[in-house]
Design a protein around this motif. Structure first.
Motif, PDB file in Angstrom:
ATOM      1  N   ILE A  69     -26.326 -48.553  20.394  1.00 43.77           N
ATOM      2  CA  ILE A  69     -26.946 -49.137  21.591  1.00 43.77           C
ATOM      3  C   ILE A  69     -25.921 -49.990  22.335  1.00 43.77           C
ATOM      4  CG2 ILE A  69     -28.680 -50.786  22.424  1.00 43.77           C
ATOM      5  CD1 ILE A  69     -29.938 -48.141  21.716  1.00 43.77           C
ATOM      6  N   PHE A  70     -25.207 -50.837  21.607  1.00 45.66           N
ATOM      7  CA  PHE A  70     -24.212 -51.711  22.228  1.00 45.66           C
ATOM      8  C   PHE A  70     -23.172 -50.889  22.996  1.00 45.66           C
ATOM      9  CE2 PHE A  70     -20.140 -53.924  22.224  1.00 45.66           C
ATOM     10  CZ  PHE A  70     -20.494 -55.123  22.825  1.00 45.66           C
ATOM     11  N   ASP A  71     -22.716 -49.802  22.403  1.00 41.62           N
ATOM     12  CA  ASP A  71     -21.693 -48.962  23.039  1.00 41.62           C
ATOM     13  C   ASP A  71     -22.181 -48.302  24.327  1.00 41.62           C
ATOM     14  OD1 ASP A  71     -19.904 -49.636  21.047  1.00 41.62           O
ATOM     15  OD2 ASP A  71     -20.159 -47.764  19.931  1.00 41.62           O
ATOM     16  N   GLN A  72     -23.476 -48.262  24.525  1.00 42.13           N
ATOM     17  CA  GLN A  72     -24.030 -47.673  25.751  1.00 42.13           C
ATOM     18  C   GLN A  72     -24.225 -48.687  26.875  1.00 42.13           C
ATOM     19  OE1 GLN A  72     -27.202 -44.606  25.249  1.00 42.13           O
ATOM     20  NE2 GLN A  72     -27.092 -45.265  23.101  1.00 42.13           N
ATOM     21  N   LEU A  73     -24.007 -49.957  26.597  1.00 41.47           N
ATOM     22  CA  LEU A  73     -24.185 -50.978  27.631  1.00 41.47           C
ATOM     23  C   LEU A  73     -23.105 -50.830  28.705  1.00 41.47           C
ATOM     24  CD1 LEU A  73     -24.923 -54.167  25.496  1.00 41.47           C
ATOM     25  CD2 LEU A  73     -26.585 -52.712  26.682  1.00 41.47           C
ATOM     26  N   PRO A  74     -23.495 -50.909  29.975  1.00 42.37           N
ATOM     27  CA  PRO A  74     -22.507 -50.816  31.054  1.00 42.37           C
ATOM     28  C   PRO A  74     -21.817 -52.160  31.308  1.00 42.37           C
ATOM     29  CG  PRO A  74     -24.687 -51.077  31.985  1.00 42.37           C
ATOM     30  CD  PRO A  74     -24.862 -50.997  30.491  1.00 42.37           C
ATOM     31  N   GLY A  75     -20.756 -52.118  32.102  1.00 36.89           N
ATOM     32  CA  GLY A  75     -20.077 -53.331  32.528  1.00 36.89           C
ATOM     33  C   GLY A  75     -18.760 -53.557  31.814  1.00 36.89           C
ATOM     34  N   ALA A  76     -17.940 -54.412  32.412  1.00 37.04           N
ATOM     35  CA  ALA A  76     -16.635 -54.734  31.839  1.00 37.04           C
ATOM     36  C   ALA A  76     -16.765 -55.694  30.664  1.00 37.04           C
ATOM     37  CB  ALA A  76     -15.741 -55.346  32.918  1.00 37.04           C
ATOM     38  N   VAL A  82     -27.595 -66.162  22.396  1.00 32.72           N
ATOM     39  CA  VAL A  82     -28.350 -65.894  21.173  1.00 32.72           C
ATOM     40  C   VAL A  82     -29.813 -66.293  21.321  1.00 32.72           C
ATOM     41  CG1 VAL A  82     -28.517 -66.391  18.699  1.00 32.72           C
ATOM     42  CG2 VAL A  82     -26.258 -66.164  19.792  1.00 32.72           C
ATOM     43  N   GLY A  83     -30.687 -65.358  20.969  1.00 36.93           N
ATOM     44  CA  GLY A  83     -32.122 -65.609  20.929  1.00 36.93           C
ATOM     45  C   GLY A  83     -32.601 -65.675  19.492  1.00 36.93           C
ATOM     46  N   ASN A  84     -33.872 -65.944  19.307  1.00 37.76           N
ATOM     47  CA  ASN A  84     -34.414 -66.115  17.965  1.00 37.76           C
ATOM     48  C   ASN A  84     -34.406 -64.826  17.142  1.00 37.76           C
ATOM     49  OD1 ASN A  84     -36.484 -65.701  20.079  1.00 37.76           O
ATOM     50  ND2 ASN A  84     -37.885 -65.491  18.368  1.00 37.76           N
ATOM     51  N   HIS A  85     -34.242 -63.661  17.769  1.00 32.71           N
ATOM     52  CA  HIS A  85     -34.202 -62.403  17.022  1.00 32.71           C
ATOM     53  C   HIS A  85     -32.805 -61.792  16.931  1.00 32.71           C
ATOM     54  CE1 HIS A  85     -38.478 -62.393  16.579  1.00 32.71           C
ATOM     55  NE2 HIS A  85     -38.702 -62.323  17.883  1.00 32.71           N
ATOM     56  N   ASP A  86     -31.779 -62.535  17.313  1.00 39.39           N
ATOM     57  CA  ASP A  86     -30.418 -62.004  17.279  1.00 39.39           C
ATOM     58  C   ASP A  86     -29.729 -62.376  15.971  1.00 39.39           C
ATOM     59  OD1 ASP A  86     -30.449 -60.728  19.828  1.00 39.39           O
ATOM     60  OD2 ASP A  86     -30.332 -62.711  20.749  1.00 39.39           O
ATOM     61  N   SER A  87     -29.693 -61.411  15.058  1.00 39.78           N
ATOM     62  CA  SER A  87     -29.134 -61.613  13.723  1.00 39.78           C
ATOM     63  C   SER A  87     -27.610 -61.708  13.771  1.00 39.78           C
ATOM     64  CB  SER A  87     -29.524 -60.439  12.824  1.00 39.78           C
ATOM     65  OG  SER A  87     -28.868 -59.252  13.290  1.00 39.78           O
ATOM     66  N   ASP A  88     -27.025 -62.066  12.634  1.00 38.34           N
ATOM     67  CA  ASP A  88     -25.563 -62.079  12.518  1.00 38.34           C
ATOM     68  C   ASP A  88     -24.996 -60.700  12.828  1.00 38.34           C
ATOM     69  OD1 ASP A  88     -25.633 -64.751  11.814  1.00 38.34           O
ATOM     70  OD2 ASP A  88     -25.429 -64.383   9.662  1.00 38.34           O
ATOM     71  N   LEU A  89     -25.709 -59.661  12.417  1.00 44.92           N
ATOM     72  CA  LEU A  89     -25.269 -58.289  12.687  1.00 44.92           C
ATOM     73  C   LEU A  89     -25.202 -58.033  14.198  1.00 44.92           C
ATOM     74  CD1 LEU A  89     -24.474 -55.768  11.082  1.00 44.92           C
ATOM     75  CD2 LEU A  89     -26.884 -55.108  11.067  1.00 44.92           C
ATOM     76  N   THR A  90     -26.222 -58.439  14.909  1.00 40.46           N
ATOM     77  CA  THR A  90     -26.224 -58.309  16.374  1.00 40.46           C
ATOM     78  C   THR A  90     -25.094 -59.125  16.984  1.00 40.46           C
ATOM     79  OG1 THR A  90     -28.590 -57.846  16.552  1.00 40.46           O
ATOM     80  CG2 THR A  90     -27.542 -58.829  18.474  1.00 40.46           C
ATOM     81  N   GLN A  91     -24.898 -60.341  16.500  1.00 40.15           N
ATOM     82  CA  GLN A  91     -23.881 -61.219  17.068  1.00 40.15           C
ATOM     83  C   GLN A  91     -22.458 -60.714  16.819  1.00 40.15           C
ATOM     84  OE1 GLN A  91     -24.623 -65.482  16.418  1.00 40.15           O
ATOM     85  NE2 GLN A  91     -26.715 -64.902  15.831  1.00 40.15           N
ATOM     86  N   SER A  92     -22.287 -59.817  15.868  1.00 42.20           N
ATOM     87  CA  SER A  92     -20.943 -59.327  15.519  1.00 42.20           C
ATOM     88  C   SER A  92     -20.578 -58.002  16.191  1.00 42.20           C
ATOM     89  CB  SER A  92     -20.840 -59.177  13.993  1.00 42.20           C
ATOM     90  OG  SER A  92     -21.669 -58.107  13.549  1.00 42.20           O
ATOM     91  N   LEU A  93     -21.311 -57.593  17.200  1.00 47.98           N
ATOM     92  CA  LEU A  93     -21.124 -56.267  17.792  1.00 47.98           C
ATOM     93  C   LEU A  93     -19.899 -56.103  18.688  1.00 47.98           C
ATOM     94  CD1 LEU A  93     -24.821 -55.352  18.627  1.00 47.98           C
ATOM     95  CD2 LEU A  93     -23.332 -54.240  16.959  1.00 47.98           C
ATOM     96  N   GLY A  94     -19.199 -57.120  19.019  1.00 49.81           N
ATOM     97  CA  GLY A  94     -18.047 -56.965  19.898  1.00 49.81           C
ATOM     98  C   GLY A  94     -18.282 -57.491  21.298  1.00 49.81           C
ATOM     99  N   TRP A  95     -19.199 -58.424  21.407  1.00 42.25           N
ATOM    100  CA  TRP A  95     -19.497 -59.058  22.691  1.00 42.25           C
ATOM    101  C   TRP A  95     -18.257 -59.776  23.218  1.00 42.25           C
ATOM    102  CZ3 TRP A  95     -24.344 -58.020  24.413  1.00 42.25           C
ATOM    103  CH2 TRP A  95     -25.309 -57.659  23.465  1.00 42.25           C
ATOM    104  N   SER A  96     -18.151 -59.903  24.521  1.00 40.65           N
ATOM    105  CA  SER A  96     -17.075 -60.692  25.134  1.00 40.65           C
ATOM    106  C   SER A  96     -17.251 -62.167  24.825  1.00 40.65           C
ATOM    107  CB  SER A  96     -17.043 -60.484  26.645  1.00 40.65           C
ATOM    108  OG  SER A  96     -16.802 -59.127  26.946  1.00 40.65           O
TER     109      SER A  96
END
Length: 188
Positions: A69-76, A82-96
């Protein structure tokens, strides 16, 4: 470069369809529509800000699903507040960037608007027309004159710009507690 804002995408979350009366047959259908709506507006040089709750439910515990899903997000640049449902796994996806809160210069005056997953009653530069953008409450509340819900449930499942948010803000009422915390305001 344009900043695009959204919240509460809840990718993969079957139950959010029922909880928030979302018009989708399944989480796969929902995921597809939200991603398609992002790709319709977010250009390759733009920044995408997810203001919490990127994914939830069993799929959110699957690293391969989250990465897909993350790899399909558009943009540079893709940013996560972080929201209450954003796990460590979500936070480690390669966000800027990943943070609990951020001040993002945007709008004609480039004021520093505050992004936080949760609605706030006041924030830095609130008296100087800085807006607060939030999610968390889904379709329960659109916000107030200067604190606006950017969640997909109140924006037709698409991200929005500062101009979109600013136009809606002018039509919303002043928060009834604003004078309790900010005694002088240009917003009243």
């Amino acid at each position: 470069m344009t900043n695009w804002y959204t919240a509460d995408t809840h990718f993969g979350h079957e139950n959010v369809i029922r909880f928030c009366d979302r018009p989708f047959k399944s989480s796969a259908h929902m995921d597809g529509v939200i991603l398609e709506n992002m790709w319709k507006v977010v250009e390759p040089e733009d920044d995408l800000w997810i203001i919490g709750d990127f994914a939830f439910g069993a799929p959110a515990k699957d690293a391969a699903y989250l990465q897909q899903i993350f790899d399909q997000l558009p943009g540079a640049c893709k940013h996560l507040i972080v929201g209450n449902h954003d796990s460590d796994l979500t936070q480690s996806l390669g966000w800027s960037s990943v943070s609990l809160m951020a001040e993002v210069p945007d709008g004609p005056k480039k004021q520093r608007n505050t992004l936080c997953h949760y609605p706030m009653i006041t924030w830095n530069h609130a008296r100087r027309e800085a807006l607060q953008l939030f999610g968390h409450v889904h379709n329960n509340w659109r916000g107030s004159r200067n604190s606006i819900n950017v969640g997909v449930d109140v924006w037709d499942f698409r991200p929005v710009t500062y101009d979109d948010v600013s136009r809606r803000a002018r039509k919303l009422p002043v928060n009834k507690h604003w004078s309790d915390v900010e005694h002088r305001s240009e917003l009243e």
